[in-house]
Design a protein around this motif. Structure first.
Motif, PDB file in Angstrom:
ATOM      1  N   VAL A  12     -15.649   4.998  15.299  1.00 48.97           N
ATOM      2  CA  VAL A  12     -14.803   4.772  16.551  1.00 48.97           C
ATOM      3  C   VAL A  12     -14.642   2.934  17.157  1.00 48.97           C
ATOM      4  N   ASP A  13     -13.701   2.413  16.434  1.00 55.72           N
ATOM      5  CA  ASP A  13     -13.467   0.899  17.449  1.00 55.72           C
ATOM      6  C   ASP A  13     -14.778   0.903  17.626  1.00 55.72           C
ATOM      7  N   THR A  14     -15.564   0.469  16.705  1.00 57.44           N
ATOM      8  CA  THR A  14     -17.210  -0.209  16.877  1.00 57.44           C
ATOM      9  C   THR A  14     -17.134  -1.642  15.881  1.00 57.44           C
ATOM     10  N   GLY A  15     -15.909  -1.055  14.792  1.00 58.96           N
ATOM     11  CA  GLY A  15     -16.391  -2.935  13.650  1.00 58.96           C
ATOM     12  C   GLY A  15     -17.303  -2.874  12.812  1.00 58.96           C
ATOM     13  N   ILE A  16     -18.335  -1.326  12.849  1.00 61.71           N
ATOM     14  CA  ILE A  16     -19.228  -1.705  12.257  1.00 61.71           C
ATOM     15  C   ILE A  16     -18.792  -0.554  10.775  1.00 61.71           C
ATOM     16  N   VAL A  17     -18.365   0.805  11.132  1.00 64.72           N
ATOM     17  CA  VAL A  17     -17.517   1.580  10.258  1.00 64.72           C
ATOM     18  C   VAL A  17     -16.669   1.482  10.352  1.00 64.72           C
ATOM     19  N   ASP A  18     -15.072   1.272   9.898  1.00 70.06           N
ATOM     20  CA  ASP A  18     -14.047   1.293  10.430  1.00 70.06           C
ATOM     21  C   ASP A  18     -13.054   1.904   9.731  1.00 70.06           C
ATOM     22  N   ASN A  19     -12.501   2.739   9.777  1.00 72.46           N
ATOM     23  CA  ASN A  19     -11.521   3.463   8.418  1.00 72.46           C
ATOM     24  C   ASN A  19     -10.364   4.021   9.917  1.00 72.46           C
ATOM     25  N   ASP A  20     -10.092   3.011  10.714  1.00 70.38           N
ATOM     26  CA  ASP A  20      -8.769   3.420  11.965  1.00 70.38           C
ATOM     27  C   ASP A  20      -7.556   3.000  11.162  1.00 70.38           C
ATOM     28  N   SER A  21      -7.163   2.376  10.267  1.00 68.46           N
ATOM     29  CA  SER A  21      -5.987   2.254   9.712  1.00 68.46           C
ATOM     30  C   SER A  21      -6.189   3.650   8.893  1.00 68.46           C
ATOM     31  N   LYS A  22      -6.452   4.570   8.821  1.00 70.35           N
ATOM     32  CA  LYS A  22      -6.017   5.855   7.850  1.00 70.35           C
ATOM     33  C   LYS A  22      -6.437   7.202   8.844  1.00 70.35           C
ATOM     34  N   TRP A  23      -6.360   6.993  10.478  1.00 70.52           N
ATOM     35  CA  TRP A  23      -5.501   7.862  11.305  1.00 70.52           C
ATOM     36  C   TRP A  23      -5.261   7.004  12.584  1.00 70.52           C
ATOM     37  N   ARG A  24      -5.120   5.866  12.523  1.00 70.46           N
ATOM     38  CA  ARG A  24      -4.197   5.641  13.690  1.00 70.46           C
ATOM     39  C   ARG A  24      -2.677   4.761  13.599  1.00 70.46           C
ATOM     40  N   SER A  25      -2.481   5.143  11.975  1.00 74.36           N
ATOM     41  CA  SER A  25      -1.615   5.091  10.577  1.00 74.36           C
ATOM     42  C   SER A  25      -0.851   5.967   9.201  1.00 74.36           C
ATOM     43  N   ALA A  26      -0.122   5.907   8.747  1.00 76.12           N
ATOM     44  CA  ALA A  26      -0.134   6.251   7.194  1.00 76.12           C
ATOM     45  C   ALA A  26      -0.912   5.729   6.252  1.00 76.12           C
ATOM     46  N   VAL A  27      -1.082   6.270   5.395  1.00 72.43           N
ATOM     47  CA  VAL A  27      -1.636   5.228   4.197  1.00 72.43           C
ATOM     48  C   VAL A  27      -1.239   4.939   3.588  1.00 72.43           C
ATOM     49  N   GLY A  28       0.511   4.737   3.404  1.00 71.56           N
ATOM     50  CA  GLY A  28       0.842   3.449   1.963  1.00 71.56           C
ATOM     51  C   GLY A  28       0.107   3.807   0.736  1.00 71.56           C
ATOM     52  N   GLU A  29      -0.289   2.151   0.325  1.00 74.85           N
ATOM     53  CA  GLU A  29      -1.104   1.963  -0.688  1.00 74.85           C
ATOM     54  C   GLU A  29      -0.197   2.603  -1.930  1.00 74.85           C
ATOM     55  N   ILE A  30       0.681   2.655  -1.818  1.00 71.14           N
ATOM     56  CA  ILE A  30       1.238   3.384  -3.227  1.00 71.14           C
ATOM     57  C   ILE A  30       2.116   2.066  -3.817  1.00 71.14           C
ATOM     58  N   THR A  31       2.511   2.031  -5.772  1.00 65.66           N
ATOM     59  CA  THR A  31       3.345   1.849  -6.068  1.00 65.66           C
ATOM     60  C   THR A  31       4.680   2.762  -6.170  1.00 65.66           C
ATOM     61  N   ALA A  32       5.642   2.305  -5.994  1.00 66.09           N
ATOM     62  CA  ALA A  32       6.864   3.163  -6.312  1.00 66.09           C
ATOM     63  C   ALA A  32       6.785   2.725  -8.527  1.00 66.09           C
ATOM     64  N   ASP A  33       7.253   4.249  -9.085  1.00 69.85           N
ATOM     65  CA  ASP A  33       7.381   4.057 -10.704  1.00 69.85           C
ATOM     66  C   ASP A  33       9.070   3.779 -10.320  1.00 69.85           C
ATOM     67  N   TYR A  34       9.259   2.478 -10.759  1.00 69.79           N
ATOM     68  CA  TYR A  34      10.467   2.237 -10.980  1.00 69.79           C
ATOM     69  C   TYR A  34      10.996   2.304 -12.389  1.00 69.79           C
ATOM     70  N   GLN A  35       9.917   2.078 -13.723  1.00 73.69           N
ATOM     71  CA  GLN A  35       9.638   2.333 -15.058  1.00 73.69           C
ATOM     72  C   GLN A  35      10.423   3.449 -14.755  1.00 73.69           C
ATOM     73  N   ASP A  36       9.577   4.396 -14.307  1.00 68.13           N
ATOM     74  CA  ASP A  36       9.808   6.017 -15.771  1.00 68.13           C
ATOM     75  C   ASP A  36      10.259   6.999 -14.323  1.00 68.13           C
TER      76      ASP A  36
END
Lengths: 787, 291
Positions: free
Chosen positions: A142-166
């Motif tokens: 938590v807020d150490t900068g050593i092992v940091d995953n704050d983007s996964k609990w202070r915000s949503a995940v994102g990280e998808i690619t919308a499937d326009y093709q199918d």
């Protein structure tokens, strides 16, 4: 060249400071208050629909593509369900903080603190996650900068690619809604597992209604404005109104509808969770059929299509990802990592380059916005003309495009379990993660500070910054050989990985429980079929979270220095190193000078390059041992974001000669200023890393002097550098072609350099938007000059 | 040794600078390669006068002047390199390292993939590379075996008869012609040009990929008379490619760092260069550029 219309359009964008809008937060919260007790996925779907029904529908002057996440020309929104406490704490200083400033007016603050935050107290993702995290892991996480995953609990995940093709272009949201209805009708109410599916399909129907309503409201607004507009604009607005009536409910019929549909889909994603890395995928592949047909019919000209693409680039750049000041250090420059990939191969392996691929390069070269993150896939059979255009764009010095090895990307995904056809159809996610539109994955789950593990190895587990035990308690007094020391360092890495895995598992569980993603689940294939939300493992392919290692070059250089000076030349002891690090090299000038001359990664020197490979191989093997909540192995990556700067600021001096607090190194790049041999040497060093095993991506940044590529011969040489580097098996390369002089000038007169884009690491942003520290780090990167 | 050289022939190249040259061109851009032994260069503008070099030098080649500034006596230096180790600001640089042919080949092989992609290879430069006849012959032979394209940059002053086979085997050679008047040539480079022109003429018989390079030094060799004579010489010998290299001042700082007293020369302006290019072209001589 930009048309005059786009020129003035761009100017308005550049001159606008982003403002925080409270609308989404307010409506979303009000809806939640009215749905207490219902299933969470339904509540979130309803809240999304309420937002679509109620938010402002501004259409700004001269816009060709419409739709905004807030009432301002450049808006940032708050999603309190993920995290709100940082907003409450920081909102008074949004406009004067060092990185990524926002305007926020008094009314907005009042609404947020009176109507929004009180409701979410104790309910947000952040609070839930922290409540479940054990103390030991929290100390590292938590807020150490050593092992940091704050983007996964202070915000949503994102990280998808919308499937326009199918999905989206094939069915439209109307079609998706119908499909959900059919699935819902087929469910039984007496089977336990169908209860959850029922809520899922109901939610899908609701979010479809939401996005369709939003588009219809825009159609009405366009028609209303058309009444008062001058004839030229009136025609445009009428056309826009017609487009917004058809899409995204129905599949697009032509190029203009398709590109507006892309933006509405994107808008829905942002409104639903305001997250990073909402990728546009293989834009040239899914847009080309419309373009080809319209051109053949004479329904659109090349110039009109280009202008629409440029307008989309502005739309993608206008909205800002509102983040905490801490997160802004990691993701500097209002960057939202909407990656867009062009070029490469088709699913059958043949070349996929088409006119849209070229138009995208042209649009980025014309408009120079920081979004989308333009990526290209280069393969041995790609048209030389395309590679040449890529090189020309590189020469502009915007840091775009990110250049990727087509085959390496496919290999990474085959190794992760994709079918060969799907793997050939890959696109980039965020900055440099090989991704595919039917994948559910946390592509940037945790940042792990490898240099911290080095500090703890030398310092018996103590941090020289916090002066407390942060690593494993070990002792250098027990060490007699280089192998023993290396293993000690590896043990410290393994310990950090364990914390990262623990944190990720808890975080995945909490996401599954309290922040399902009904809208996102529409965009990713598999969820509809399985009747399961994306956060529950609904995607066709579920890949394990990516743990990004930071400081590979720094730790390889550290091990090389210790190997040579302590165990081979026996000039110094490990204890000397420990003392020197504690003193931040003060009084240890002799050792510091000796370390300076030790081999450095990035010079094609096997002595240290093999160490870098060994560290990265170990990192992968150790990570791959663990499995996530969907039983998928965790993945490794060496992609920097701007994370190497804050990661450096929290650790003391390291044995490579780096001083306390100084920046580390991004991705698999050489450390700034130490790659003194040649760019080809730096590239060869980086290519020795086994890129294919790091499914989360690898990143290399090479700064080139503009002199090297200013002529036509230079362009050919640059193309040869890229092809040679990829033939060696590496995955990604990015060139920064800017002279330090220009950057110094930009520091002095930021106003004159507002559109100067630079590569931060994995993405480009406006140089003047970076903090002074980040600017200096950019300048410091080696500039290659040949005399 | 310089990897990713892009101005010394086609494509991406590794340039090997072989030290030692008999010419002493006053405007030389690489004066560190005049002598065929390693040398220490001292960049006074970087020096902070900390005096560490004085304490470690076994040859007493460093002392301070009346103002406390470090003065480096190149002639006393035995190139042990101790001062380089202690200098905190990298104000010193060792020019020249002994490499065996094996070591050179190892370095060349590293960038082969970039040579292949770009049509590049190795360029032997100098100094005067042909002075190291046996060494160069061995390297050229091995490059030929591996398919590494070879080029040389030469001042033309060497024993051409002894190097015939090497000249013939090279894929490309750059020869310098400074000026056609031998007396002036001797004045500015220390040596007359008869043997140089003879060697170039002989080389043209056995290698058909020769580029003549002319350094353009304003008011020294940019006159029409010089160019007219040169054009005659080129046409007589069927030489039809010329690269014009306007003088630059990078050699100036290096000469000072080597303890020499350099003279300043100037670069002709664009219009003057264009005129010379036109003159060459109108005589069917191609003006090439490796920029």
């Amino acid at each position: 060249m930009l048309s005059r219309r786009m020129e003035s359009f761009k100017r308005k964008y550049i001159e606008t400071t982003p403002s925080i809008s409270s609308k989404r937060a307010e409506i979303f919260t009000r809806s939640h208050k009215n749905t207490e007790g219902e299933q969470l996925i339904l509540r979130r779907a309803k809240a999304f629909r309420a937002v679509c029904e109620e938010i402002d529908t501004p259409i700004f002057e001269d816009e060709l593509i419409i739709g905004s996440i807030g009432e301002f020309r450049r808006s940032g929104i708050i999603c309190p369900e993920y995290s709100w406490s940082w907003v409450e704490k920081e909102m008074d200083h949004f406009s004067d903080r060092p990185q990524d400033q926002y305007e926020i007016n008094h009314d907005t603050k009042t609404i947020l603190s009176e109507k929004v935050f009180p409701y979410w107290k104790g309910k947000s993702l952040e609070e839930t996650f922290l409540a479940r995290l054990d103390k030991k892991t929290a100390k590292l996480l938590v807020d150490t900068g050593i092992v940091d995953n704050d983007s996964k609990w202070r915000s949503a995940v994102g990280e998808i690619t919308a499937d326009y093709q199918d999905l989206i272009f094939k069915k439209g949201f109307g079609g998706l809604k119908k499909e959900a209805q059919q699935k819902l009708d087929a469910l039984s109410s007496v089977m336990a597992e169908d209860i959850n599916k029922k809520a899922f399909y109901q939610s899908e129907i609701i979010v479809c209604e939401g996005i369709i309503t939003l588009s219809r409201r825009y159609a009405q607004e366009a028609a209303r404005l058309a009444e008062k507009a001058d004839p030229a604009r009136q025609a445009e607005l009428m056309e826009i109104a017609a487009i917004c009536k058809n899409i995204p409910e129905m599949p697009p019929k032509n190029f203009k509808e398709a590109i507006q549909c892309v933006w509405f889909t994107q808008l829905g994603s942002i409104l639903s969770e305001n997250s990073l890395a909402l990728n546009l995928g293989r834009f040239d592949q899914y847009m080309y059929p419309y373009y080809k047909e319209d051109i053949a019919k004479g329904a659109i000209t090349r110039q009109e299509a280009l202008e629409r693409i440029e307008a989309l680039w502005i739309k993608l750049s206008e909205w800002v990802w509102a983040i905490s000041s801490n997160t802004a250090q990691f993701f500097a420059g209002y960057n939202s990592f909407q990656n867009l990939t062009v070029g490469g191969r088709k699913r059958d392996g043949s070349d996929a380059t088409n006119d849209i691929s070229y138009l995208c390069l042209e649009a980025t070269s014309n408009i120079k916005t920081h979004q989308p993150g333009l990526s290209v896939r280069i393969h041995p059979n790609c048209p030389p003309e395309f590679l040449r255009e890529v090189c020309k764009l590189v020469r502009l010095g915007t840091g775009f495009p990110a250049i990727h090895n087509d085959r390496a990307g496919s290999q990474m995904l085959v190794a992760a379990g994709l079918s060969p056809e799907d793997a050939r159809d890959w696109n980039n996610c965020g900055c440099v993660v090989p991704h595919f539109r039917k994948i559910g994955e946390w592509t940037s789950a945790v940042n792990i500070n490898l240099a911290a593990a080095m500090e703890y190895a030398v310092n018996d587990g103590y941090s020289n910054m916090t002066h407390s035990i942060m690593g494993m308690k070990t002792s250098i007094n027990d060490i007699n050989t280089y192998e023993e020391f290396k293993n000690l360092f590896f043990k410290q890495i393994a310990n950090l990985i364990k914390a990262a895995v623990t944190g990720s598992l808890i975080c995945q569980e909490v996401h599954r429980e309290i922040v399902p993603r009904p809208y996102m689940s529409l965009l990713v294939d598999g969820c509809m079929e399985k009747g399961r939300d994306l956060s529950q493992g609904g995607a066709k392919y579920c890949l394990g979270p990516v743990l990004t290692g930071i400081g590979l070059a720094d730790t390889a250089n550290s091990l090389a220095a210790i190997k040579q000076l302590v165990f081979e030349k026996k000039l110094f002891t490990l204890q000397d190193f420990a003392e020197a690090l504690r003193a931040d090299w003060q009084g240890f000038e002799k050792l510091h000078a000796a370390v300076f001359s030790a081999p450095k990664y990035g010079n094609d020197d096997n002595y240290v390059d093999t160490i870098a490979t060994e560290i990265s191989d170990f990192y992968h093997t150790e990570i791959h041992k663990y499995k996530d909540i969907f039983d998928a192995p965790f993945n490794s990556a060496f992609m920097g974001i701007s994370n190497y700067i804050p990661a450096g600021s929290v650790i003391g001096a390291t044995p490579d000669g780096r001083k306390a607090g100084a920046p580390l190194t991004e991705g698999v790049s050489p450390h700034a200023g130490t790659d003194i041999t040649s760019p080809t040497a730096a590239m060869r060093s980086a290519a020795k890393i086994n890129h294919d095993i790091h499914q989360g991506g690898t990143l290399v940044n090479v700064k080139l002097s503009p002199d090297l590529i200013k002529t036509d011969r230079g362009l050919n040489n640059l193309a040869a550098l890229i092809k040679g580097y990829f033939a060696l098996g590496a995955f990604h390369i990015q060139f920064n072609v800017i002279s330090p002089d220009i950057l110094y000038k930009a520091q002095e007169n930021p106003k004159d350099y507002r559109d100067l884009l630079v590569r931060v690491a994995g993405y480009s942003t406006q140089f003047v938007n970076l903090s002074r520290k980040a600017q200096n780090a950019i300048i410091e990167r080696t500039t290659y000059e040949t005399m | 040794m310089q990897r990713l050289s892009v101005n010394d022939g086609e494509g991406i190249r590794t340039t090997i600078f072989l030290k030692g040259c008999r010419l002493r061109c006053r405007w030389c851009a690489n004066p560190e390669s005049w002598r065929d032994v390693p040398q220490v260069m001292f960049f006074a503008h970087k020096c902070i006068s900390c005096g560490k070099c004085i304490t470690v030098c076994p040859s007493l080649a460093n002392n301070t002047d009346s103002a406390g500034r470090i003065f480096f006596h190149n002639e006393k230096c035995k190139t042990c390199g101790h001062c380089l180790q202690v200098c905190p600001v990298n104000a010193r640089q060792m020019m020249g390292t002994y490499f065996s042919a094996d070591e050179v080949m190892d370095q060349l092989k590293k960038d082969m993939i970039f040579f292949d992609e770009s049509g590049g290879g190795v360029t032997f430069s100098g100094g005067e590379p042909f002075l190291h006849t046996a060494y160069l012959r061995a390297l050229i032979k091995r490059c030929g075996q591996l398919g590494i394209s070879t080029a040389a940059e030469s001042c033309g002053y060497f024993d051409a008869e002894a190097c015939k086979d090497i000249i013939a085997a090279m894929d490309m050679i750059f020869f310098d012609i400074k000026m056609m008047n031998s007396i002036r040539h001797k004045k500015y480079t220390g040596i007359g040009n008869e043997e140089i022109l003879h060697n170039i003429a002989a080389a043209a018989q056995i290698n058909d990929n020769i580029v003549i390079r002319v350094p353009l030094i304003k008011n020294i060799n940019t006159d029409k008379q010089n160019f007219a004579a040169m054009i005659d010489f080129l046409r007589e010998n069927s030489l039809n490619k010329v690269e014009l290299l306007p003088y630059h001042i990078l050699g100036y700082e290096k000469m000072r760092a080597l303890g020499m007293s350099p003279e300043k020369y100037s670069t002709p302006v664009g219009a003057e260069i264009e005129e010379l290019e036109y003159l060459l072209k109108s005589n069917d001589i191609e003006v090439v550029s490796y920029k």
